[in-house]
Design an enzyme around this catalytic site. Sequence first.
Site: not given
Lengths: 674, 674
Positions: B252, B200, B318
Amino acid sequence: MRKLFFILLVVFVSHAQVKNEQLNLMPWPQKLTVSPAIFLLNKDFKINCTGNPDSRILKGASRFLRRLDERTGLFFNQGFVAKLNEFPEAQLQINCQRKGKVGLQEDESYQLSVLSNTITINAVTDLGALHALETLSQLLQNNGTEFYFPSVEITDAPRFVWRGLMIDASRHFQPVDVIKRNLDGMAAMKMNVFHWHLADNQSWRIEIKKYPKLTELASDGDFYTQEEIKNVVKYADERGIMVVPEIDVPGHASALLTAFSEIGSKTDGIPYAVSRKSGIHDATLDPTNPKTYQILTEIFDEVCPLFPAAYFHIGGDENNGKEWDANPKIQEFKKKNNLVTNHDLQTYFNMKLVPMLKKHGKQLMGWEEIMTPAMSKEAIIHAWRGVNEGMEAAGALVKAAKSDYKAILSNGYYIDLMLPVDSHYLNDPMPKNVAFTEEEKARILGGEATMWSELVTPLNIDSRIWPRTAAIAERLWSNDTVRNLESMHKRLKQISFRLEEIGLTHIRNKEVILRNISNYQDTKALNDFTNICEPYKVYKRNGGGKKYFMFSPLTLFADACAADASDAYEFNKAVNLYLENKSLANQKLVTDYLKKWIVMDLDLIRLSANAPLIQPILPLSKNLSLVSKQLLLAIEQKQSINKTDLNALLEQINTRNSADVELAVYESLRKLVE
Amino acid sequence: MRKLFFILLVVFVSHAQVKNEQLNLMPWPQKLTVSPAIFLLNKDFKINCTGNPDSRILKGASRFLRRLDERTGLFFNQGFVAKLNEFPEAQLQINCQRKGKVGLQEDESYQLSVLSNTITINAVTDLGALHALETLSQLLQNNGTEFYFPSVEITDAPRFVWRGLMIDASRHFQPVDVIKRNLDGMAAMKMNVFHWHLADNQSWRIEIKKYPKLTELASDGDFYTQEEIKNVVKYADERGIMVVPEIDVPGHASALLTAFSEIGSKTDGIPYAVSRKSGIHDATLDPTNPKTYQILTEIFDEVCPLFPAAYFHIGGDENNGKEWDANPKIQEFKKKNNLVTNHDLQTYFNMKLVPMLKKHGKQLMGWEEIMTPAMSKEAIIHAWRGVNEGMEAAGALVKAAKSDYKAILSNGYYIDLMLPVDSHYLNDPMPKNVAFTEEEKARILGGEATMWSELVTPLNIDSRIWPRTAAIAERLWSNDTVRNLESMHKRLKQISFRLEEIGLTHIRNKEVILRNISNYQDTKALNDFTNICEPYKVYKRNGGGKKYFMFSPLTLFADACAADASDAYEFNKAVNLYLENKSLANQKLVTDYLKKWIVMDLDLIRLSANAPLIQPILPLSKNLSLVSKQLLLAIEQKQSINKTDLNALLEQINTRNSADVELAVYESLRKLVE
């Protein structure tokens, strides 16, 4: 006005000089001066490293920073100490002259100076600087609202170069995380040698790529891969700890022989098998068979490169000679080679190992049995036997030092025997009753706590190692004049909490065991009972190795108990006070405990209705309750007691045959009866 | 006569039929019948395995045997279940028709029959038999002196094929031992998918031999070697658990881009760096750069073979598109390829990954954002967003199932949000308010609890996962009619202890944190307070990711607290009872708590004089004490209270701005005021 008073008070409290006795340092430094100033911590606190250290100091300083942040909750801005001279203005300056090399001959000294606005650590090597950070950690104080370090000047260095802990991973496997958390504990106590007992009758725990059958046949699948070994060695090195492997030969060899029957000494043709029991076994390598040396060479050739340490432990203990005596070929060999005793034969074997290890830059060391007249003086003698083995305490250490051998002491540091910390703490590697020359003294390298694992699992092992090993660490680091028991106990109590904080589990796992015993009921009464009970000492719990197999449950009441039961320690003090002066205050100290135990017994009976594992401790609890009731009547109501009856009850308590524990308040109760 | 009565009583107790409600089974079996007979355990208890199972059943049966021995202290003679059909006369017979293959399409059913003298487990595969052993473990009962299993007939199989737990090892590293103990917990709860979030913005945690710089530059030295990964996968497989890795792309990606700046999308020339903060980041792979796919191919080629599972999670969530929007080259590419939105571009990217994974026999899965019209129907959709993200709960799951995608649900199972267990337990992967066809239903594979690790370390992570995840496991395994909250709470309390017993630390580590806060003083008052406080819920504690860096301390009061504060649960029940019926008994239930909190506040004040970390919670404790005093006067002395003042106090409590916790008894106190 009230506010002003409050501010003045805070200032006053902040600046009150901390006294030496208030500091919970362990091991106690060689030289310490405290001044009235303080160094106040806030979130801008930063660390800077200078000089020419090994990069381990950066990692060590980062760990220190994170732990300090966790302890204070200050949310430091600095996350890591990433490189040298990153923050020249930092409040904490760490300067190391040169890279340290983990091992015996390295400088581990340090100087630590805390002033009101700067903290300075000066050390020859990063190893000394790591020790300084552990000391600084222990100096943390608070005034209720703020955290600070008291102003000190410390000059420190170890008394002995070998400050070790051995963990036996053979009887019960101890996974890497268990080893690592114990390395953290060792580092906190400034210990520098981890001795890893990797093979024994019960298993072979180290991957040998050339011979996978060793772990396939003799580890139940629980062993360390070579990558894991390297990882642990690196982890230890980063904490200034040398790792010394032990492959125990020629005895203690059932596991090795399970894979290589052909190099065993017995002649009955029955295959060897790993043992599930404790005690001394017969399985012994055949020292007359060239293949024995071939296989050992191949094993050592894989094992040695994994460990940078200059030492290799070959065990060498408890060879009972039975298989050798019964083997005609071996008897023939002895005659032919003029080897009179089995000791001579074992020395012949040991001497063959010396060059196999020297090739890898390793010095051979072994348990004291290897010390025979023909043994090389280069070998290091590990003294372990004493009164429990019918020998003089530390006899082999004295003999070794006086016979040109270097030696380390473990007799008196056998923490698996569950003896009180006092006995270990007062056990000095330089026995006072012996006259040593300076050369002889120099040959005594230090000592080592030994955690044999017949009766320990990852769940209870920490409670057998800690906190007692911290006291041994102090014996090995600090001046020999540091031996006040009361001070040690007071500091050890705090240190014990610290050790839990850095990851050890000797306190927290007790509750897990007690919940199991109570069948998930309330554990208060059981916990109270553990605080006055201690597991059987020396070899009584598993007498002759007959009760506990290596797969037997170690989740019982005795496993929740430990040496130095805390309430027993306090009760014993209370009884002494009371017997000196029967004031009401002193009387209450005693009677509060007696009342507690009466209630405890009732609670245990109640809990036992839904918890079979409580049944075995009820007789002991009942007798204690009966004695307590009688003593209460005598003390509070001044009723005369029947000493004969009470002594009989006490003797029942002292038969010590329930649940593998003994009642640690027995002696004090006896004093009260008399 | 008394003895005879006692014996009769024991026999009576032994043979009294256990009622369904007394059993603490979780997840609750599909079909269960209890009979009056019992199977009494003694040290001769043995296990025999027959049929054609995978060898994992032998290891599983050995673990079962050892745990049962530790739980009962019976010192079983059998140490291990070493091979098939070793003890044909054994009381416990386990028969499996064939080897199970860990994955989604395998038979996990079992039948368990306990009679007075034999126990039989029949299963198609060893995976079902492992589940049966967990059920049998949970059936253990005792009559105060003996342990037994009640006679039962159980037929059981899971409702959903995907019963998962995700652990994010990126934000805070979770060492192998943390992963393993959680796999043990999962197995105990019959969960079968471990989803491992390995990369991440905050770090890259998996060794890539071709690109060591990934872990060198982006892991702070904390990562899993490939050997460790294999070891964990094997450990999981032995427990019937499939391991699904996640490499989160194209967003990420700060850690990946720290090593490979050249495949990032930004144009400012500033190098990427691992992030120390939470929240959504901009760093995004460049989908127009061929090198992006080359590097991902090389990484996948190393990662895929480590995981036998047929699924690979590519994240895909995201992606805020900021870097894409700001990059002219990327905008140009979109136009040229007729990719209108960033979603279209991301789908272009995702579709390039499909064959890279298929080559290794892997099906691509990703968070719900990957579900776009052009996305392959072979992808598995992982639904996660809901009301906290301004979306409809489980909206993506419903949409996926109705659009020919297979899907799993995590919305409602976000255990990092610290929501009460009830909310997770009642969250069904097959929402009742939606009409599904049978085909659509079949596409809903199950669900997964997600442990994001912004605010967890090895010290507190278990208390965020357990015991709530056990309730989620029941939702995913048991019939949808099993949803009685009171029964769940009662069973969960016991299951929580069991989970600790098998190695989880959600209970024991609390005391370690509290000792730190109390500065090693007595922790009783602090513990009492944790039992009525809960950490801030949803994203409040770390609002906007601004308070906690990845190196900030997580040893604070909020870390010792957990969801579902135990005393709050009991107090709330007591208040409801009291308001229904103001009997003296019900009144006492309430006032005992009020008195406890008044004393607690005094204790906390006293402790705080030597513990700065207690200061932040004193305002909350003080207000609670003030409210308690007023309520006591009202309830016990029937004094009239000033509701306005009291409500003002309660509102102070409810401002919830101290020490990152909220008072879980607030609503009940409010009820008492009204």
